[in-house]
Design a protein around this motif. Structure first.
Motif, PDB file in Angstrom:
ATOM      1  N   ASP A   1       0.862  -1.187   0.000  1.00 16.94           N
ATOM      2  CA  ASP A   1       0.000   0.000   0.000  1.00 16.94           C
ATOM      3  C   ASP A   1       0.897   1.234   0.000  1.00 16.94           C
ATOM      4  O   ASP A   1       1.437   1.641   1.037  1.00 16.94           O
ATOM      5  CB  ASP A   1      -0.918  -0.029   1.238  1.00 16.94           C
TER       6      ASP A   1
ATOM      7  N   ARG B   1     -10.741  -3.665   5.479  1.00 21.31           N
ATOM      8  CA  ARG B   1     -10.687  -2.764   6.655  1.00 21.31           C
ATOM      9  C   ARG B   1     -10.425  -1.320   6.210  1.00 21.31           C
ATOM     10  O   ARG B   1     -11.000  -0.380   6.721  1.00 21.31           O
ATOM     11  CB  ARG B   1      -9.569  -3.233   7.588  1.00 21.31           C
ATOM     12  N   HIS B   2      -9.563  -1.173   5.183  1.00 15.04           N
ATOM     13  CA  HIS B   2      -9.198   0.191   4.768  1.00 15.04           C
ATOM     14  C   HIS B   2     -10.037   0.725   3.613  1.00 15.04           C
ATOM     15  O   HIS B   2     -10.226   1.924   3.505  1.00 15.04           O
ATOM     16  CB  HIS B   2      -7.714   0.235   4.359  1.00 15.04           C
TER      17      HIS B   2
ATOM     18  N   VAL C   1       1.743  -6.497   2.774  1.00 17.04           N
ATOM     19  CA  VAL C   1       0.945  -7.548   3.432  1.00 17.04           C
ATOM     20  C   VAL C   1       1.095  -8.844   2.642  1.00 17.04           C
ATOM     21  O   VAL C   1       0.885  -8.861   1.424  1.00 17.04           O
ATOM     22  CB  VAL C   1      -0.563  -7.176   3.483  1.00 17.04           C
TER      23      VAL C   1
ATOM     24  N   ALA D   1      -4.854 -12.185   5.444  1.00 22.56           N
ATOM     25  CA  ALA D   1      -4.427 -10.863   5.917  1.00 22.56           C
ATOM     26  C   ALA D   1      -4.655  -9.810   4.829  1.00 22.56           C
ATOM     27  O   ALA D   1      -5.008  -8.656   5.122  1.00 22.56           O
ATOM     28  CB  ALA D   1      -2.957 -10.908   6.330  1.00 22.56           C
ATOM     29  N   ILE D   2      -4.485 -10.211   3.566  1.00 23.87           N
ATOM     30  CA  ILE D   2      -4.703  -9.266   2.459  1.00 23.87           C
ATOM     31  C   ILE D   2      -6.192  -8.922   2.351  1.00 23.87           C
ATOM     32  O   ILE D   2      -6.578  -7.755   2.237  1.00 23.87           O
ATOM     33  CB  ILE D   2      -4.157  -9.866   1.137  1.00 23.87           C
TER      34      ILE D   2
ATOM     35  N   LYS E   1       0.149   4.069   2.359  1.00 24.71           N
ATOM     36  CA  LYS E   1       0.380   3.879   3.807  1.00 24.71           C
ATOM     37  C   LYS E   1       1.875   3.626   4.006  1.00 24.71           C
ATOM     38  O   LYS E   1       2.276   2.638   4.630  1.00 24.71           O
ATOM     39  CB  LYS E   1      -0.431   2.687   4.339  1.00 24.71           C
TER      40      LYS E   1
ATOM     41  N   PHE F   1       3.402   0.044   3.092  1.00 25.05           N
ATOM     42  CA  PHE F   1       3.103  -1.092   3.984  1.00 25.05           C
ATOM     43  C   PHE F   1       2.806  -2.335   3.140  1.00 25.05           C
ATOM     44  O   PHE F   1       1.986  -2.295   2.221  1.00 25.05           O
ATOM     45  CB  PHE F   1       1.898  -0.738   4.876  1.00 25.05           C
TER      46      PHE F   1
ATOM     47  N   TYR G   1      -7.047  -6.725   5.344  1.00 25.39           N
ATOM     48  CA  TYR G   1      -6.458  -5.386   5.235  1.00 25.39           C
ATOM     49  C   TYR G   1      -7.229  -4.531   4.226  1.00 25.39           C
ATOM     50  O   TYR G   1      -7.606  -3.389   4.505  1.00 25.39           O
ATOM     51  CB  TYR G   1      -4.982  -5.491   4.815  1.00 25.39           C
ATOM     52  N   LEU G   2      -7.470  -5.110   3.049  1.00 25.03           N
ATOM     53  CA  LEU G   2      -8.097  -4.318   1.986  1.00 25.03           C
ATOM     54  C   LEU G   2      -9.515  -3.906   2.344  1.00 25.03           C
ATOM     55  O   LEU G   2      -9.931  -2.779   2.076  1.00 25.03           O
ATOM     56  CB  LEU G   2      -8.074  -5.098   0.664  1.00 25.03           C
TER      57      LEU G   2
END
Ligand SMILES: N[C@@H](CCC(=O)N[C@@H](CS)C(=O)NCC(=O)O)C(=O)O
Length: 268
Positions: free
Chosen positions: A75, A95-96, A83, A88-89, A78, A81, A92-93
């Motif tokens: 990212d 969540r953001h 991942v 987790a990917i 960010k 960052f 993460y995607l």
């Protein structure tokens, strides 16, 4: 056409950059990125990491994804960052970049349900079906014990999805989400792995429902459309008699291995 240059570092400086290859784990990342692009107009950059050339083991790559496997995202918005790991990917995607929770959840119990199915995919379906592919297709010699063990485990695991989908269209909250995306890529190559999706009618309908989504089709084509999906596999059986002959021989060998070790289908 000129060969694309072998990737040797990142190429973008803003947004999400995806490092991937057209495998069941790789498409988790490209599918969610295509869904976010369609839902919110969020663009991304990708690079094809040919795992046959071991680009994923090079230092520039392992600095981002220490496991040396695809997919990995970076990212750039960010601070670069990075991942690794599908779960987790996906987390993460969303969540953001999924503010309306179109592919994710707000209710803590639904969040837990989604985590459970994604953990199940990481600890069960992915590794077992990966080993089924290995023992059925990639080992130099055929080892019947391994063939029946991992093909059997794959059947047991997809049997669990099939029972769960008896009363609902999607894995969590009856809504298409990252929980479905995590397993879709694997179910998409079930026939290639030696298990006929037709044995699992609820799972087959779920797979068709997801496969019909335009963003899923686009995600499956990153970096290029593979030929191992259930649809193309079945079509090839019809069109290519040499392929059909080899596949029949493999199915017979798996059947014999199951008989040799007294395998009986049972799920769970
Ligand atoms: N648990 C990881 C697994 C990643 C993984 O196994 N990727 C495979 C492709 S499906 C890979 O990069 N293989 C190349 C290698 O092992 O070097 C995930 O879900 O992302």
């Amino acid at each position: 056409m000129a060969e694309p240059q072998r990737p040797n570092g990142l190429i973008a400086n803003k947004g999400i950059e995806l490092l991937t290859w057209g495998t069941p784990n790789g498409v988790k990342a490209s599918i969610i990125l295509e869904e976010l692009k369609e839902a919110y107009g969020k663009d991304y950059t990708w690079q094809g990491i040919n795992i046959g050339q071991n680009i994923q083991k090079e230092e520039w790559f392992t600095k981002l994804g220490p496991n040396g496997r695809i997919p990995v995202i970076v990212d750039h918005d960010k601070g670069g960052f990075a991942v690794q790991e599908g779960l987790a990917i996906l987390a993460y995607l969303t969540r953001h970049y999924d503010p309306d929770h179109k592919f994710s959840f707000t209710d803590p119990l639904d969040i837990s349900r989604a985590e459970q199915w994604m953990a199940w995919q990481h600890g069960g379906l992915g590794p077992m079906q990966g080993q089924a592919n290995h023992f059925n297709r990639f080992t130099k010699e055929r080892i019947p014990y391994g063939m029946q063990r991992y093909t059997g485990e794959t059947e047991r695991l997809v049997g669990i999805l099939d029972s769960h989908l008896k009363t609902q269209d999607y894995l969590v909250g009856n809504k298409y989400s990252i929980a479905d995306i995590a397993s879709f890529g694997w179910v998409n190559i079930l026939n290639f792995s030696g298990v006929d999706i037709d044995q699992f009618p609820n799972l087959k309908k779920w797979w068709q429902r997801i496969n019909e989504r335009p963003a899923v089709q686009r995600g499956l084509a990153v970096p290029s459309k593979g030929g191992f999906g259930n649809e193309s596999y079945k079509q090839r059986l019809k069109d290519d008699s040499e392929f059909a002959g080899k596949e029949k021989e493999l199915r017979d060998a798996i059947g014999k291995a199951k008989e040799q070790y007294g395998y009986v289908y049972k799920s769970p």
